[in-house]
Design an enzyme around this catalytic site. Structure first.
Site, PDB file in Angstrom:
ATOM      1  N   ASP A  73      50.260  25.906  81.426  1.00  0.00           N
ATOM      2  CA  ASP A  73      50.794  26.616  80.660  1.00  0.00           C
ATOM      3  C   ASP A  73      51.646  25.411  79.562  1.00  0.00           C
ATOM      4  OD1 ASP A  73      52.820  27.866  78.787  1.00  0.00           O
ATOM      5  OD2 ASP A  73      52.587  29.566  80.262  1.00  0.00           O
ATOM      6  N   THR A 127      52.857  32.368  74.855  1.00  0.00           N
ATOM      7  CA  THR A 127      51.962  32.598  76.307  1.00  0.00           C
ATOM      8  C   THR A 127      51.182  33.872  76.468  1.00  0.00           C
ATOM      9  OG1 THR A 127      53.690  31.200  77.383  1.00  0.00           O
ATOM     10  CG2 THR A 127      52.136  32.650  78.853  1.00  0.00           C
ATOM     11  N   ASP A 161      55.290  24.164  80.831  1.00  0.00           N
ATOM     12  CA  ASP A 161      55.741  24.802  79.904  1.00  0.00           C
ATOM     13  C   ASP A 161      57.243  24.860  80.213  1.00  0.00           C
ATOM     14  OD1 ASP A 161      55.935  27.052  77.625  1.00  0.00           O
ATOM     15  OD2 ASP A 161      56.894  27.988  79.099  1.00  0.00           O
TER      16      ASP A 161
END
Ligand code: AMP
Ligand code: ZN
Ligand code: ZN
Length: 400
Positions: A32, A68, A189
């Site tokens: 991510d 996301t 992330d």
């Protein structure tokens, strides 16, 4: 008699079972928020191994908004966000008032929000078993719409143990073993948001997830499957530096107009009360500095984000690194964010692929994330849904 039974099983039933499953494997991994350039910092030996022995794209373009849940859906369905319906991490159905919200499993597992067909559903219709060690949108409440093996999301589940489970899955007895598996890791992330994409901390996170990748390769080798498994590594979006000095106080501009506002930061969905649309739009237009304001119908076509009925009447998109806020922010802690225009290079992620189906040491330009779904279909020799936005011809040249 017993021998005869065994013989019949061997001759007729086993080949039928074997034929039902393909002889190849794909592990699709998502890091991510892993920005395209993180792989060029000299701290990712295992990604370097993929570059040398597989395919590497210079970047991986997400869809707008570069968030996301919407982008994991685009990757797994081959559809623009307009079409698969997950228009943001959190949003409201303006007709019923029902909400979809990241972090609220009850809503994110409701099938009704998901208008696209994820690859595991396509695979299931074609007799291919699938599994997911996390993927946003993988836990739907309808069995036929989720992978055969699925894990309930737990951000803190140890990373190496996720790999161990994947190895266990792909070495299960042949008829039940999954041939398509997803893996997901959120660390880059999280660190990108807290410390920013240029911090020493993000470099530690990059090195950590890269070492998990190395562990996967070692485990595949140990079970003698490194030559038969295709590994595709992607990310859903990139990350850019933000600052408390770059804030647009939208609340101050339209505070008393009674608008409904969804989202903040890189973009905002604004629904003005009945009859106040022009008034609100004009205020925003007159103050259009460091952001863009669009009527829904005028949202640039390249966003592919104007047809979905849940998208609000007015869309605000901040300039890269700027943050749209509902009110004055006293404690602005985040150092990085994403969600901006998907053509901004900072919003681009990564695409690497290695395995028996991929060219070796092959470098290409930017790949679009909607093209992964038709690629997966090609890898398994099955037909993609006809209503997708991804195109095989934009990506098939990376195959042998
Ligand atoms: P974003 O706000 O776009 O940065 O979303 C990233 C967040 O989504 C991370 O904090 C993840 O922990 C969370 N996340 C990722 N996958 C899932 C999932 N399957 N279920 C719930 N939350 C998730
Ligand atoms: Zn993300
Ligand atoms: Zn994020």
């Amino acid at each position: 008699m017993k021998f005869l039974k065994k013989l019949i099983l061997l001759i007729f039933i086993l080949p039928a079972l074997i034929a039902a499953q393909p002889n190849n494997y794909v592990i699709l991994i998502s890091f991510d928020g892993f920005r395209w350039d993180y792989a060029n910092r000299g701290i990712t030996p295992n990604i370097d191994y993929m570059k040398k022995n597989g395919v590497s794209a210079s970047s991986f373009q997400p869809c707008f908004p570069s968030k996301t849940f919407p982008n994991h859906q685009s990757i797994i369905t081959g559809m623009y966000i307009d079409n698969h319906g997950i228009i943001s991490n959190s949003f409201e159905d303006p007709f019923t008032g029902e909400r979809y919200r990241l972090g609220d499993d009850k809503t994110t597992s409701q099938s009704k929000w998901y208008l696209g067909e994820p690859f595991w559903e396509t695979a299931k219709r074609n007799g291919i078993k699938t599994a997911s060690f996390f993927w946003p949108g993988s836990e739907l409440d309808l069995k036929y719409r989720r992978p055969d093996f699925v894990k309930h999301y737990d951000k803190s589940f140890p990373y190496y143990a996720r790999v161990d489970t994947v190895i266990k899955w792909i070495t299960l007895p042949y008829p039940v073993r999954p041939h398509f598996v997803t893996l997901y890791f959120s660390l880059t992330d999280t660190y990108g948001h807290i410390f920013g994409p240029n911090s020493p901390q993000i470099n530690n996170a990059i090195a950590s997830v890269d070492s998990v990748l190395g562990y996967l390769f070692r485990r595949l080798k140990a079970v003698k499957m490194n030559d038969s498994v295709n590994v595709i590594l992607v990310s859903d979006h990139g990350m850019t530096e933000i600052s408390p000095k770059r804030i647009i106080n939208v609340g101050k501009l339209i505070g008393k107009t009674g608008c409904k506002i969804q989202n903040s930061g890189p973009f905002m969905l604004v629904t003005p009360p009945k009859g106040k649309g022009n008034f609100v739009y004009n205020i925003l237009k007159q103050n259009e500095k460091h952001f863009k304001v669009y009527w829904k119908k005028d949202i640039p076509d390249y966003f592919h984000y104007k047809r979905n009925p849940f998208i609000s009447k007015i869309l605000l998109v901040a300039d890269l690194g700027w943050s749209l806020e509902r009110k004055e922010v006293n404690k602005f802690r985040m150092k990085g964010n994403h969600g901006y225009d998907n053509h901004q290079l900072d919003m681009h992620g990564i695409f690497f692929a290695i395995g028996p189906s991929f060219k070796k040491g092959y470098r290409t330009g930017t790949i679009w994330n909607v093209d992964v779904y038709p690629l997966l279909c090609k890898l398994f020799g099955i037909s993609p849904r006809g209503n997708i936005d991804g195109k095989l011809e934009r990506i098939s040249f990376i195959l042998k």
